[in-house]
Write a protein that holds these residues in place. Structure first.
Motif, PDB file in Angstrom:
ATOM      1  N   HIS A 169       0.811   4.206  -3.396  1.00  0.00           N
ATOM      2  CA  HIS A 169       0.726   5.772  -3.399  1.00  0.00           C
ATOM      3  C   HIS A 169       1.373   6.015  -4.756  1.00  0.00           C
ATOM      4  N   CYS A 219      -5.249   5.375   6.339  1.00  0.00           N
ATOM      5  CA  CYS A 219      -4.002   5.855   5.535  1.00  0.00           C
ATOM      6  C   CYS A 219      -4.426   7.349   5.493  1.00  0.00           C
ATOM      7  N   HIS A 247       0.862  -1.207   0.109  1.00  0.00           N
ATOM      8  CA  HIS A 247       0.100  -0.013  -0.028  1.00  0.00           C
ATOM      9  C   HIS A 247       1.104   1.162   0.043  1.00  0.00           C
ATOM     10  N   GLU A 248       1.718   1.312   1.077  1.00  0.00           N
ATOM     11  CA  GLU A 248       2.563   2.555   1.288  1.00  0.00           C
ATOM     12  C   GLU A 248       3.859   2.778   0.298  1.00  0.00           C
TER      13      GLU A 248
HETATM   14 ZN   LIG Z   1      -1.478   5.467   2.700  1.00  0.00          ZN
END
Ligand SMILES: [Zn+2]
Lengths: 446, 479
Positions: free
Chosen positions: B263, B449, B258-259
């Motif tokens: 992004h 998030c 995810h990170e």
């Molecule tokens: Zn995030």
């Protein structure tokens, strides 16, 4: 709407429903924000918001609710539910509202009435200009994250059943830009902004733009270095992040629970004698100042670390009563949506008397830290480990940009190894520190 | 079970914002020539109970209610919002949002048609109808279980929270959508202390789940898992610094994708050319065993959405297939500017924010390698049971993640626990070093998030996988 009256009514109603004590904290805010990119306006946002938090104590049990719905029916439901909610909490002898001194808060000139009179077009011009200058700063700057301008006005009412009724008004204004240098696999972004309580106090547009451009450029080609132990300079840009980690270990309730490595260090040396750290939210016209805190206590100055010796922990009224100490620090709220908790507002690490450039000159091989990823301090153990970027120092000069390294060690050791503190303190935000040199630290890389 | 006799009072249901009023607001918003107008109405109730030091330390409730009005004009967005629902105030809000355009009103004739939407939430019992005392029982159970788990457990913190968000979205393209989004979560956090050594552990369950998914058995399970982790990490030694192969355990390492990757695949960065993948569509950006999806339709997952916050139905988007970059996550505005369609990724924190491209449930898709073979293939390396907080620059993809539970791998076996592990590197490099992926994909309970100052619930997931080399920053220097 007569907000003071609404707050008073809610407090009265809570007492009527059986609360022993009640306190309403009400905010009324106005905000404006514009973002431009590549010279064109992308977004304009305008908002008016209000909201109220209600704290009640019944039989030493705490209940809390907030709402942005001020209709009569909704407010009735709001007070009822809050009082009900207190009944599932466990009673604690230390629960209750603070005993506040009556008296008038000092006027710190934190509200600029001229901000609301600045025309939107002028604000858009500032955002456009700062981006334009940053983009033109160097031909290696190829792209933009945009320029921005924003301002806000906030009015706070605090009414408690202990007879306290306070009101304050403040303003904030900010602008800045972010640009990207380089291409392909070698892109770096640089941001810079200025935030003040008064419009007139904002930094020069050209200066802000150049700082953003400089930050993107100087990181181009940054690379990791080999793992080694060297002297490390925390620049005044990286130092605030480090101190925020230290401060999180000074939370009074964590001390009570023995959950922080600082637990046994009150009135003992924790840092080099050159370190004095204060919280001063009483500086006039400063964006991180306040007239009264989230509990209604009048703001005042506190010394946390005096010449390296730890002088106090951070408490709010409730955690202080629980620990059996006198309340000292500021209690802050996450807007109206939370109860106050012990905190610091405007941290200042006193400056030393060395020029930063002379500190660098005195280092043969070392690391100059410009940015930290996180604060690095693990509160239970005091272990320090954090991602960092900056410059390699070789023969007294900044030689090349570094990224993708970690700094590791022990927070107490690091603070005791602070050899030199620079004279470059600037009070810009809520965490302000001059640059300082640590005699040695592990820089972890390849 | 104890429930409130009536649904909770809401000013929204009294406000009489019917179709005619919505049409009028949209027309006012467009009166300066704006191309597109949208009204977003929200009423959120959230509840939270915390237990700390053997006491219910907090019992909180919050109500957020308001209307956000957005006008799009070319690349420009005008946004204004109000928490006063009187029609006069809303008309003024619409007018202010419309000021982004300057000209004459274009044709504003349209009909609002209520859309039917699918349901990916698993909610039978709305948590806002359960009285707080009932929820408190979960906390007490988790607390006593965790304290009984092991002598070394010194602190227990338990938190239960839920939120119920009713939204109505209407726009000048004729869309009219209602959705009720329910989120619940139970977290157990423990500290252990023995002979001066400290450690911590946690476990949680969360999702777009109704209260029927929460009971004392679950509280017990989570408390035991948190206790297990803390006890396992008590003897942990400082992690070695340097370059090592790593194995990520299934389920709790998806935050990494995810990170560090997701992004950089969001459509705003792609449009602005500010992320490392903006020009990599249809190019190989990973080894060919890597496929990455963002899927808003997983039943009950924390990031799932029936519709996004622009009214576009939630959907499954493939971001990387067999190593190749397949596209980006778009909201309406960025999609329009990139001449493509929204991927159902336009999300906003509340009526106070305009939507931006966001992830939902992001995961590395299942592969074929046997998880035991993956572990056996590592002579000396690090086993990552779960990934904690991280910090990533979307421009460079450079990241640092902490690892709350990790172990040394020696000769294909998991051996001693390690503390202070920091994973460092950059996303694009890691994608090229993923050499094995297992079939055992698991989605986590998820988290929150943050992007551009807006928080949104998301979840993530991953199968067991191997990264052939990654830099470990730790307190101990090798050699
Ligand atoms: Zn995030």
């Amino acid at each position: 709407m007569d907000y003071k009256k609404i707050a008073e009514t809610v407090v009265k109603k809570a007492l009527k429903l059986g609360a022993d004590e009640a306190e309403a904290y009400l905010e009324n805010n106005r905000e404006f924000e514009v973002n431009v990119r590549n010279g064109k306006v992308e977004t304009v946002k305008q908002s008016m918001t209000k909201g109220m938090g209600l704290t009640v104590f019944k039989d030493k049990k705490l209940g809390f609710s907030y709402t942005s719905d001020f209709s009569e029916k909704a407010l009735e439901d709001f007070v009822e539910k809050t009082v009900q909610l207190s009944q599932i909490a466990t009673p604690k002898p230390w629960n209750g509202l603070p005993d506040l001194k009556k008296g008038k808060p000092r006027d710190l000139d934190l509200y600029d009435p001229s901000i609301s009179k600045v025309e939107n077009n002028k604000k858009i011009k500032v955002a456009t200009k700062v981006e334009k200058i940053a983009l033109a700063y160097d031909k290696r700057i190829k792209n933009s994250e945009g320029g921005w301008f924003g301002d806000a006005e906030s009015e706070v009412f605090l009414v408690s059943s202990k007879g306290i009724s306070r009101r304050t008004k403040s303003s904030a204004v900010t602008f800045g830009t972010g640009v990207i240098a380089g291409e392909g696999d070698n892109m770096q972004s640089g941001y810079y902004g200025s935030s003040k309580a008064h419009f007139k106090d904002l930094e020069d547009i050209e200066y802000v733009a150049r700082e953003a451009g400089k930050r993107a450029l100087e990181k181009l080609g940054a690379r990791p270095v080999k793992t080694q132990k060297v002297p490390v300079v925390f620049s005044r840009w990286a130092a605030p992040s480090f101190w925020s980690g230290v401060l999180s270990a000074l939370d009074g309730d964590s001390v009570f629970k023995k959950a922080t490595f600082m637990t046994d260090y009150l009135n003992k040396p924790i840092a080099s004698e050159q370190i004095t750290l204060i919280d001063d939210p009483t500086i006039p016209r400063h964006i991180a100042s306040t007239t009264f805190d989230g509990e209604g206590k009048l703001a005042r100055k506190n010394t946390l670390i005096d010449k390296g010796v730890l002088k106090m922990f951070i408490y709010d009224t409730i955690t202080a009563r629980k620990a059996g100490v006198k309340v000292n620090t500021i209690a802050q709220r996450y807007v109206y949506k939370g109860t106050p908790s012990g905190s610091l507002l405007n941290v200042i690490v006193n400056k030393g008397n060395v020029k930063e450039e002379n500190i660098i000159k005195g280092i043969d091989q070392g690391f100059y830290v410009k940015g930290l990823r996180g604060s690095g301090t693990d509160v239970p153990t005091g272990n320090f480990s954090v991602g960092a970027s900056g410059f390699w120092i070789s023969k007294g000069e900044l030689a090349f940009p570094v990224d993708g390294v970690t700094l590791g060690g022990n927070t107490l050791e690091l603070m005791k190894n602070i050899e030199l503190v620079a004279d470059n303190l600037e009070i810009r935000g809520g965490l302000n520190s001059p640059s300082f040199k640590v005699s040695e630290l592990i820089v972890g890389g390849k | 079970m104890n429930i409130y006799p009536h649904p909770v009072h809401s000013t929204l249901s009294d406000s009489q914002l019917g179709q005619e009023e919505l049409k009028e607001l949209l027309a006012i918003a467009k009166q300066n020539g704006g191309e597109f107008a949208e009204v977003y109405i929200e009423h959120t109730v959230n509840n939270n109970i915390g237990l700390d030091e053997d006491k219910i330390s907090s019992a909180r409730r919050g109500v957020d209610m308001g209307v956000g009005i957005r006008v799009l004009h070319g690349e420009k967005t005008g946004y204004a919002h109000s928490d006063d629902l009187s029609l006069d105030k809303l008309k003024e809000t619409a007018r202010v949002a419309g000021l982004i355009a300057s000209g004459k009103a274009k044709q504003t004739d349209f009909d609002l048609k209520k859309q039917k939407i699918p349901s990916y939430y698993m909610v039978k019992t709305s948590p806002d109808r359960i009285v707080p005392a009932e929820k408190a029982k979960l906390l007490w159970k988790a607390n006593s279980t965790a304290r009984d788990y092991n002598k070394s457990i010194s602190q227990v913190y338990v938190s239960y929270s839920d939120s119920n968000t009713e939204i109505t979205i209407a726009n000048s393209e004729g869309l009219l959508v209602n959705d009720v989004q329910t989120l619940t979560r139970l977290i157990v956090f423990v500290s252990a202390l023995e002979k001066g050594k400290r450690s911590s552990g946690y476990a949680y369950k969360g999702g777009t789940l109704g209260y029927e998914h929460y009971n004392l058995e679950l509280a017990t399970e989570l408390a035991e898992e948190a206790g297990r982790m803390a006890v396992a990490m008590l003897p942990a030694e400082d992690a070695p610094a340097g370059e090592y192969p790593i194995v990520m355990a299934k389920g709790e390492c998806g935050t990494f994708f995810h990170e560090a990757i997701g992004h950089s695949l969001e459509g705003d960065g792609a449009r602005k050319k500010t992320t490392c993948f903006w020009d990599k569509k249809e190019e190989m950006i990973a080894t060919e065993i890597v496929s990455l999806a963002d899927d808003g339709t997983i039943p009950g997952a924390r990031g799932s959405i029936n519709v996004d916050d622009e009214g576009t139905p939630g959907q499954k988007n493939i971001l990387i297939r067999d190593g190749k970059c397949k596209g980006f996550l778009y909201d309406k505005l960025n999609a329009k500017l990139m001449k493509t369609k929204s991927t159902g990724s336009g999300r906003r924190q509340s009526y106070q924010h305009y939507p931006i491209p966001r992830m939902t449930n992001t995961y590395l898709m299942a592969g074929k390698d046997n998880p035991e073979d993956i572990l056996r293939s590592v002579k000396k390396g690090i086993y990552i049971s779960q990934i904690g907080g991280g910090n990533v620059s979307p421009t460079t993809g450079r990241f640092v993640f902490s690892v709350p539970e990790g172990y040394l791998i020696e000769n294909g076996k998991i051996t001693s626990p390690l503390k202070g592990i920091q994973l460092m590197g950059n996303g694009p490099d890691v994608l090229k070093n993923i050499t094995m992926v297992g079939p055992d994909l698991e989605i986590s309970g998820g988290g929150t998030c943050g992007k551009d100052g807006q928080s949104k619930p998301v979840s993530d997931g991953n199968p067991t996988l191997k990264v052939s080399k990654i830099t470990i920053g730790g307190a101990k220097v090798r050699g």
